[in-house]
Motif scaffolding. Structure first.
Motif, PDB file in Angstrom:
ATOM      1  N   UNK A  13       0.766  -1.238   0.000  1.00 14.50           N
ATOM      2  CA  UNK A  13       0.000   0.000   0.000  1.00 14.50           C
ATOM      3  C   UNK A  13       0.803   1.297   0.000  1.00 14.50           C
ATOM      4  N   UNK A  14       2.133   1.243   0.020  1.00 18.50           N
ATOM      5  CA  UNK A  14       2.898   2.472  -0.176  1.00 18.50           C
ATOM      6  C   UNK A  14       2.497   3.100  -1.502  1.00 18.50           C
ATOM      7  N   UNK A  15       2.472   4.437  -1.568  1.00 13.41           N
ATOM      8  CA  UNK A  15       2.024   5.138  -2.767  1.00 13.41           C
ATOM      9  C   UNK A  15       3.122   5.964  -3.420  1.00 13.41           C
ATOM     10  N   UNK A  16       4.371   5.786  -2.990  1.00 14.50           N
ATOM     11  CA  UNK A  16       5.461   6.564  -3.561  1.00 14.50           C
ATOM     12  C   UNK A  16       5.764   6.167  -4.990  1.00 14.50           C
ATOM     13  N   UNK A  17       6.533   7.018  -5.676  1.00 12.08           N
ATOM     14  CA  UNK A  17       6.865   6.773  -7.081  1.00 12.08           C
ATOM     15  C   UNK A  17       7.636   5.466  -7.258  1.00 12.08           C
ATOM     16  N   UNK A  18       8.359   5.043  -6.200  1.00 17.40           N
ATOM     17  CA  UNK A  18       9.144   3.814  -6.298  1.00 17.40           C
ATOM     18  C   UNK A  18       8.309   2.555  -6.410  1.00 17.40           C
ATOM     19  N   UNK A  19       7.001   2.659  -6.161  1.00 25.07           N
ATOM     20  CA  UNK A  19       6.133   1.482  -6.250  1.00 25.07           C
ATOM     21  C   UNK A  19       5.516   1.307  -7.632  1.00 25.07           C
ATOM     22  N   UNK A  20       5.521   2.350  -8.443  1.00 23.88           N
ATOM     23  CA  UNK A  20       4.676   2.358  -9.642  1.00 23.88           C
ATOM     24  C   UNK A  20       5.086   1.323 -10.676  1.00 23.88           C
ATOM     25  N   UNK A  21       6.365   1.227 -10.958  1.00 23.86           N
ATOM     26  CA  UNK A  21       6.835   0.336 -12.020  1.00 23.86           C
ATOM     27  C   UNK A  21       6.590  -1.131 -11.662  1.00 23.86           C
ATOM     28  N   UNK A  22       6.996  -1.512 -10.456  1.00 18.60           N
ATOM     29  CA  UNK A  22       6.900  -2.923 -10.075  1.00 18.60           C
ATOM     30  C   UNK A  22       5.448  -3.320  -9.789  1.00 18.60           C
ATOM     31  N   UNK A  23       4.647  -2.428  -9.210  1.00 24.32           N
ATOM     32  CA  UNK A  23       3.258  -2.788  -8.902  1.00 24.32           C
ATOM     33  C   UNK A  23       2.417  -2.872 -10.164  1.00 24.32           C
ATOM     34  N   UNK A  24       2.702  -2.033 -11.149  1.00 23.47           N
ATOM     35  CA  UNK A  24       2.006  -2.121 -12.431  1.00 23.47           C
ATOM     36  C   UNK A  24       2.308  -3.444 -13.111  1.00 23.47           C
ATOM     37  N   UNK A  25       3.589  -3.844 -13.091  1.00 26.33           N
ATOM     38  CA  UNK A  25       3.974  -5.136 -13.664  1.00 26.33           C
ATOM     39  C   UNK A  25       3.299  -6.286 -12.920  1.00 26.33           C
ATOM     40  N   UNK A  26       3.293  -6.223 -11.596  1.00 26.95           N
ATOM     41  CA  UNK A  26       2.706  -7.292 -10.784  1.00 26.95           C
ATOM     42  C   UNK A  26       1.222  -7.457 -11.093  1.00 26.95           C
ATOM     43  N   UNK A  27       0.496  -6.346 -11.159  1.00 23.22           N
ATOM     44  CA  UNK A  27      -0.941  -6.412 -11.443  1.00 23.22           C
ATOM     45  C   UNK A  27      -1.187  -6.998 -12.839  1.00 23.22           C
ATOM     46  N   UNK A  28      -0.359  -6.610 -13.783  1.00 19.52           N
ATOM     47  CA  UNK A  28      -0.502  -7.101 -15.158  1.00 19.52           C
ATOM     48  C   UNK A  28      -0.235  -8.603 -15.240  1.00 19.52           C
ATOM     49  N   UNK A  29       0.854  -9.062 -14.625  1.00 22.78           N
ATOM     50  CA  UNK A  29       1.222 -10.476 -14.699  1.00 22.78           C
ATOM     51  C   UNK A  29       0.280 -11.357 -13.883  1.00 22.78           C
ATOM     52  N   UNK A  30      -0.361 -10.779 -12.863  1.00 26.41           N
ATOM     53  CA  UNK A  30      -1.242 -11.577 -11.992  1.00 26.41           C
ATOM     54  C   UNK A  30      -2.495 -12.067 -12.707  1.00 26.41           C
ATOM     55  N   UNK A  31      -2.775 -11.531 -13.894  1.00 25.93           N
ATOM     56  CA  UNK A  31      -3.940 -11.980 -14.651  1.00 25.93           C
ATOM     57  C   UNK A  31      -3.797 -13.444 -15.064  1.00 25.93           C
ATOM     58  N   UNK A  32      -2.536 -13.900 -15.212  1.00 30.23           N
ATOM     59  CA  UNK A  32      -2.301 -15.276 -15.643  1.00 30.23           C
ATOM     60  C   UNK A  32      -1.356 -16.055 -14.729  1.00 30.23           C
ATOM     61  N   UNK A  33      -0.632 -15.370 -13.868  1.00 31.55           N
ATOM     62  CA  UNK A  33       0.422 -16.015 -13.089  1.00 31.55           C
ATOM     63  C   UNK A  33       0.228 -15.804 -11.594  1.00 31.55           C
ATOM     64  N   UNK A  34       0.902 -16.642 -10.812  1.00 29.34           N
ATOM     65  CA  UNK A  34       0.914 -16.496  -9.355  1.00 29.34           C
ATOM     66  C   UNK A  34       2.020 -15.522  -8.960  1.00 29.34           C
ATOM     67  N   UNK A  35       1.662 -14.519  -8.169  1.00 29.59           N
ATOM     68  CA  UNK A  35       2.625 -13.497  -7.765  1.00 29.59           C
ATOM     69  C   UNK A  35       2.923 -13.641  -6.278  1.00 29.59           C
ATOM     70  N   UNK A  36       4.208 -13.793  -5.954  1.00 31.56           N
ATOM     71  CA  UNK A  36       4.694 -13.844  -4.583  1.00 31.56           C
ATOM     72  C   UNK A  36       5.597 -12.637  -4.352  1.00 31.56           C
ATOM     73  N   UNK A  37       5.790 -12.262  -3.091  1.00 28.42           N
ATOM     74  CA  UNK A  37       6.450 -10.987  -2.808  1.00 28.42           C
ATOM     75  C   UNK A  37       7.326 -11.064  -1.572  1.00 28.42           C
ATOM     76  N   UNK A  38       8.503 -10.425  -1.673  1.00 27.65           N
ATOM     77  CA  UNK A  38       9.331 -10.118  -0.507  1.00 27.65           C
ATOM     78  C   UNK A  38       9.443  -8.604  -0.441  1.00 27.65           C
ATOM     79  N   UNK A  39       9.058  -8.016   0.677  1.00 30.01           N
ATOM     80  CA  UNK A  39       9.033  -6.563   0.788  1.00 30.01           C
ATOM     81  C   UNK A  39       9.286  -6.128   2.218  1.00 30.01           C
ATOM     82  N   UNK A  40       9.473  -4.817   2.409  1.00 30.08           N
ATOM     83  CA  UNK A  40       9.608  -4.263   3.760  1.00 30.08           C
ATOM     84  C   UNK A  40       8.306  -4.471   4.533  1.00 30.08           C
TER      85      UNK A  40
END
Length: 392
Positions: A13-40
């Motif tokens: 849920x962070x909204x900084x500019x550093x989230x935009x690229x990776x979160x956009x990719x994650x949402x796009x790929x999640x339509x067909x794939x399983x997404x797992x995450x390591x984060x702060x």
């Protein structure tokens, strides 16, 4: 269906500019794939498409370079340990590591240890990010120390992505034995979020005042070019013109001193404080001209694509023949300036309620287009890993 493990210190849920690229990719790929995450570790709920997450309690840098280096190493090991656990538990087909902060980059070594291909994403360069202050003694020492970290990360990655042709060339120059690994995937405006914004409303109610807006960082990248911009703005104001400077973001520490040096009144600059991405794009859509100040030759920050989306004139202040300068000058109402006089002339030329381009071609600048390139790269690496055709 593939299992994709993302490693990203900054993620919703962070909204900084550093989230935009990776979160956009994650949402796009999640339509067909399983997404797992390591984060702060953070407060708030992760997006629903995240199948499983591992949270890292990072240490905050503070104090001397030695203390910061120790903190970097601690965080590095914490992320490697978390990734190792997720590889054993979730069996990812690929690991994608988003920078920065750069202590996540050591996870390419962890992925390789377990035979999993990895992509290292440089949203911004690390060691070779040459900007003002780069040659200071403390910066040089820090970068020499971290050079081995970057070299190791690149050597263990299967592919390395970055956002401009200039940075691809720079990386290939410094890593000639790894040349085949570097791939350009640009940034873009986040179409999934902002395309609901109405852009046909009047930009501003102040008909006699030119509203100049910067999204996110304004003076951060260059005191030199910030002062040049303010000198041009000062001349514009002294000529009897009216202008307001709006920063959609938090006021920077150097702002007051730069305004004083240029003899521009402090209240000319207004700041909104931090706002989330969609609110920020709506704010800049109400401006008359969008501002970028940057001294880097190969930078194309996310804000550029947001400016193109809202189709407002762009004023860039920075070095000639930079990637930003070339990009901005492609448009009818794109201005690239290196002197205060050029800034003044550009402001004189700009008109209220004008557009960057009379025939906007936004499609080529949306993140969905770049996410398709990501998808092809990801699936290609997974396919080659499964068929035994390994990359360098």
């Amino acid at each position: 269906m593939s299992n994709i493990l993302l490693v990203a210190a900054a993620f919703p849920p962070d909204q900084g500019v550093g989230t935009l690229r990776i979160s956009s990719l994650a949402a796009y790929m999640s339509k067909k794939d399983n997404i797992f995450l390591v984060t702060n570790r953070k407060k708030g709920e992760l997006p629903a498409y995240i199948k499983r997450a591992s949270f890292v309690d990072i240490c905050t840098e503070s104090g001397s370079f030695k203390n910061n280096l120790n903190t970097f190493r601690v965080n590095q090991k914490k992320y490697q340990s978390a990734v190792e656990g997720m590889i054993k538990e979730c069996h990812p087909d690929i690991v994608i590591i988003s920078g920065g902060p750069f202590f996540t980059f050591a996870c390419t070594k962890t992925a390789k240890k377990h035979g999993v291909p990895s992509i290292l994403d440089f949203r911004d360069p690390w060691i070779f990010d040459i900007r003002e202050g780069w040659y200071s003694r403390s910066t040089m020492v820090e970068r020499i120390v971290h050079l081995l970290d970057e070299r190791t990360a690149v050597a263990n990655a299967t592919r390395v992505t970055t956002v401009t042709d200039g940075w691809v060339k720079l990386f290939k120059k410094f890593y000639p034995l790894q040349r085949s690994k570097f791939v350009k995937i640009e940034n873009g405006y986040d179409d999934a979020i902002v395309e609901s914004i109405k852009l046909d409303n009047p930009h501003t109610k102040m008909e006699d005042t030119l509203v100049i807006t910067g999204f996110g960082k304004m003076f951060y990248y260059s005191d030199k070019y910030s002062l040049i911009f303010l000198q041009g703005l000062k001349k514009y104001l002294d000529a009897g013109k009216k202008a307001n400077l709006l920063q959609v973001g938090s006021r920077e520490s150097q702002a007051d001193s730069l305004l004083n040096k240029a003899n521009v009144a402090q209240d000319v600059l207004q700041t909104t404080g931090f706002v989330d991405y969609k609110v920020g794009v709506q704010k800049i859509a109400e401006s008359d001209v969008c501002l970028i100040i940057d001294s880097r030759n190969h930078a194309l920050g996310t804000k550029l694509y947001d400016y193109i989306f809202i189709n407002r004139p762009i004023l860039f202040v920075g070095p000639k023949n930079s990637d930003l300068s070339k990009m901005v000058l492609q448009f009818k109402n794109g201005f690239a300036c290196t002197t205060g006089e050029e800034v003044f002339n550009a402001l004189q030329t700009l008109k209220k309620n004008d557009f960057l381009s009379e025939k906007p071609s936004r499609e080529q600048f949306k993140r969905e287009r770049q996410n398709k390139l990501w998808r092809d790269l990801i699936y290609g690496l997974i396919k080659n890993e499964k068929t035994g055709c390994h990359f360098l």
